[in-house]
Every structure is written in structure tokens, then in C-alpha cells.
Design a protein around this motif. Structure first.
Motif, mmCIF file in Angstrom:
data_model
loop_
_atom_site.group_PDB
_atom_site.id
_atom_site.type_symbol
_atom_site.label_atom_id
_atom_site.label_comp_id
_atom_site.label_asym_id
_atom_site.label_seq_id
_atom_site.Cartn_x
_atom_site.Cartn_y
_atom_site.Cartn_z
ATOM 1 N N UNK A 71 0.819 -1.212 0.000
ATOM 2 C CA UNK A 71 0.000 0.000 0.000
ATOM 3 C C UNK A 71 0.858 1.270 0.000
ATOM 4 N N UNK A 72 1.991 1.236 0.699
ATOM 5 C CA UNK A 72 2.837 2.430 0.808
ATOM 6 C C UNK A 72 3.663 2.675 -0.450
ATOM 7 N N UNK A 73 4.262 1.614 -0.978
ATOM 8 C CA UNK A 73 5.179 1.770 -2.115
ATOM 9 C C UNK A 73 4.505 1.559 -3.460
ATOM 10 N N UNK A 74 3.391 0.831 -3.453
ATOM 11 C CA UNK A 74 2.745 0.502 -4.728
ATOM 12 C C UNK A 74 3.412 -0.655 -5.457
ATOM 13 N N UNK A 75 4.495 -1.181 -4.889
ATOM 14 C CA UNK A 75 5.204 -2.319 -5.488
ATOM 15 C C UNK A 75 4.513 -3.606 -5.055
ATOM 16 N N UNK A 76 3.941 -4.315 -6.011
ATOM 17 C CA UNK A 76 3.116 -5.474 -5.680
ATOM 18 C C UNK A 76 3.820 -6.799 -5.923
ATOM 19 N N UNK A 77 5.124 -6.753 -6.135
ATOM 20 C CA UNK A 77 5.875 -7.978 -6.364
ATOM 21 C C UNK A 77 6.222 -8.629 -5.035
ATOM 22 N N UNK A 78 6.205 -9.973 -5.030
ATOM 23 C CA UNK A 78 6.545 -10.739 -3.833
ATOM 24 C C UNK A 78 7.299 -11.992 -4.255
ATOM 25 N N UNK A 79 8.466 -12.248 -3.689
ATOM 26 C CA UNK A 79 9.215 -13.466 -4.051
ATOM 27 C C UNK A 79 8.402 -14.713 -3.739
ATOM 28 N N UNK A 80 8.574 -15.734 -4.574
ATOM 29 C CA UNK A 80 7.802 -16.961 -4.424
ATOM 30 C C UNK A 80 7.998 -17.615 -3.057
#
Length: 296
Positions: A71-80
Motif C-alpha cells: 500500500x505504501x510503495x505501490x510495489x506489488x511484487x513478492x518473491x515466491x
């Protein structure tokens, strides 16, 4: 991809989740500390309450920090690996809370329906054994899930239409045949979610029938008040849980299913210490005594 991409909405939700996260950690840690340090709270009910608080801390810590980052950064990537770890932590908390709430209902049943045998049925060794059994069964299920997830292949899309790595959104991304895995999950849900609910309902049927035999209305209210907090938590827990898995969880929008999941994973861990504290004079008294000791 569980939340809308509107910046103002994300900032409002970030602030709200941060406040709830801090409040939940403080509330549950206060309960754990009070029960651990106060002799007046060294009873089976409060012992199991600390176990539920630990489960709630695991749940909200597994979900909220990453959600706040998104929510803060807008970066929605997450390592598997992080995604799988989040799913396993969520499952661990879910299964453990189901079993612990069942143990607490047995404690209330023993106290109300078998008061003369209560001290022998629910002594310290029995409480530790029941808590250990609950955590051990949960851990065995998680070990099985680790093996099953490690056998899945992910070779296609990598977009999860949810705000955390839940089971069914993950299975939708797998290229493997998940029919056997889903059958195993069904068995686990029936054993560790539905069966505990049946046992809880059975316990409360016996509790209510025992309370109705009491002639004094004031005594009825007093006896029922000892299990009203637990009953409220059970209703909130299973009510939101059924909302998560009955409603569909597809689509990119902020759906009703996402709202139910948000309520269960974030709001429920905050409500549990509030529900147990508001009408609990012993817990409030222990809190005031602790404040006095700190002031001195």
C-alpha cells in the motif's frame, strides 16, 4: 492485486491497517504479559487465552506488514518463497485457532457441567497437554502442506487476485494437477475446521442445557457470563471464515470476498483481546495492578 490502484484509497487503508496492526500487537502482548505475571490469572481459561493471542499475533504478523509495504510503495511484487511462507503462516494460525477455541469450549463445559471434577480435569498438566496437542496437530498439517506445495509446478501466470497468498489463488496459478491436493485440503478442513465447530456447538448445547437447570436468574447470568466472551469470539471467527470460503475470490476489484478476508486476517485478531477484556473484571484488575507496579 487485491486492492484498487487508487492512491488516496491506498493511503487511507495504509493508515487504518497500521493503527490496527499496532493495536493488535499491543492488545495481545498485554494479555500474554498479564497472564504470565499475575497469579490471579493463572487459570485454564486465561492460559488458553494466551495461546489464542499467540495465534493472533502470528496471523496478523504474517499478513499485515507485507500489505502495508504494498500500500505504501505501490510495489506489488513478492518473491515466491515469501509467498509460500505467508500461506503456511496463515494456515498455521487458522488451524491452531480452530483447535484452541475447541479446547476452550471444553474448558467452559468442564467448569459449568462438571464443577466438582473441574480442578482434576483441567489441572496444569492437562492444560499444557491440550495446548501442546493443538500446536502439534497444526504443525503436522503444515509439514504435510509444505510437502504438497513443493510438488506443485508454477510455470504460467504469476498474478494473484488477492491481497495475500491464500490457498485457492495459489492453486489457480499452478500448472500441476491439483485434484489430489484439493482432496487433502478438504479432509484437513473437515478435520480441523468443521469437526472442531461441531464439538464447540455440542459443548454449548450441553452448557446451555445445564444453565437452564439453574433456578436463580442472577446465577444463570453469572454462569453464562463466564463463557459469553468465548462464544462471541467463536461467532466472529467462524462467521468471517465462512464468508471467506463461501464467496468467490476472483477478479481484480475490491470484492466482498476480499473484504471478508481483510476482516478475518486483520480485524478479528484486534477484536479478540477487546472482547475478552471489556467485561472481564479480573483482567482489568490485573492490568491496573500492573500499571501501579510500573508507577512505583
Amino acid at each position: 492485486m487485491g486492492f484498487p490502484n487508487d492512491e488516496s484509497f491506498r493511503m487511507i487503508l495504509f493508515t487504518l491497517l497500521l493503527l490496527i496492526f499496532c493495536g493488535t500487537l499491543c492488545g495481545n502482548l498485554v494479555i500474554i504479559t498479564l497472564v504470565s505475571t499475575s497469579r490471579a490469572l493463572r487459570t485454564p481459561m486465561y492460559f488458553f487465552l494466551t495461546q489464542v493471542s499467540i495465534s493472533d499475533v502470528i496471523l496478523i504478523t504474517a499478513i499485515v506488514p507485507n500489505t502495508l509495504r504494498v500500500l505504501l510503495t505501490g510495489v506489488r511484487l513478492m518473491p515466491f518463497p515469501c509467498c509460500i511462507a505467508q500461506y503456511l503462516s496463515f494456515s498455521f494460525s487458522l488451524c491452531s485457532e480452530c483447535l484452541l477455541l475447541t479446547v476452550m469450549s471444553f474448558d467452559r463445559y468442564s467448569a459449568i457441567c462438571n464443577p466438582l471434577r473441574y480442578s482434576s480435569l483441567m489441572d496444569f498438566k492437562a492444560c499444557v497437554a491440550l495446548a501442546t496437542l493443538s500446536w502439534s496437530l497444526t504443525l503436522s498439517v503444515i509439514c504435510m502442506k509444505i510437502i504438497n506445495v513443493s510438488l506443485l509446478h508454477f510455470c504460467g501466470p504469476n498474478i494473484i487476485h488477492h491481497f495475500f497468498c491464500d490457498l485457492y489463488p495459489l492453486l489457480e496459478l499452478s500448472c500441476s494437477d491439483t485434484s489430489i491436493f484439493q482432496l487433502q485440503i478438504t479432509i484437513v478442513i473437515a478435520t480441523l475446521v468443521i469437526l472442531p465447530l461441531i464439538l464447540i456447538i455440542t459443548s454449548y448445547i450441553l452448557i446451555i442445557s445445564s444453565i437452564l437447570k439453574i433456578k436463580s436468574l442472577n446465577r444463570r447470568r453469572k454462569v453464562f457470563s463466564t463463557c459469553s466472551s468465548h462464544l462471541t469470539v467463536v461467532c466472529i471467527f467462524y462467521g468471517t471464515l465462512s464468508g471467506i470460503y463461501i464467496l468467490p475470490n476472483k477478479g481484480k476489484a475490491f470484492t466482498m470476498s476480499t473484504a471478508f478476508s481483510l476482516f478475518y486476517t486483520v480485524v478479528t485478531p484486534l477484536l479478540n483481546p477487546i472482547v475478552y477484556s471489556l467485561r472481564n473484571k479480573e483482567l482489568i484488575k490485573a492490568f491496573h495492578m500492573s500499571l501501579k507496579r510500573l508507577a512505583c
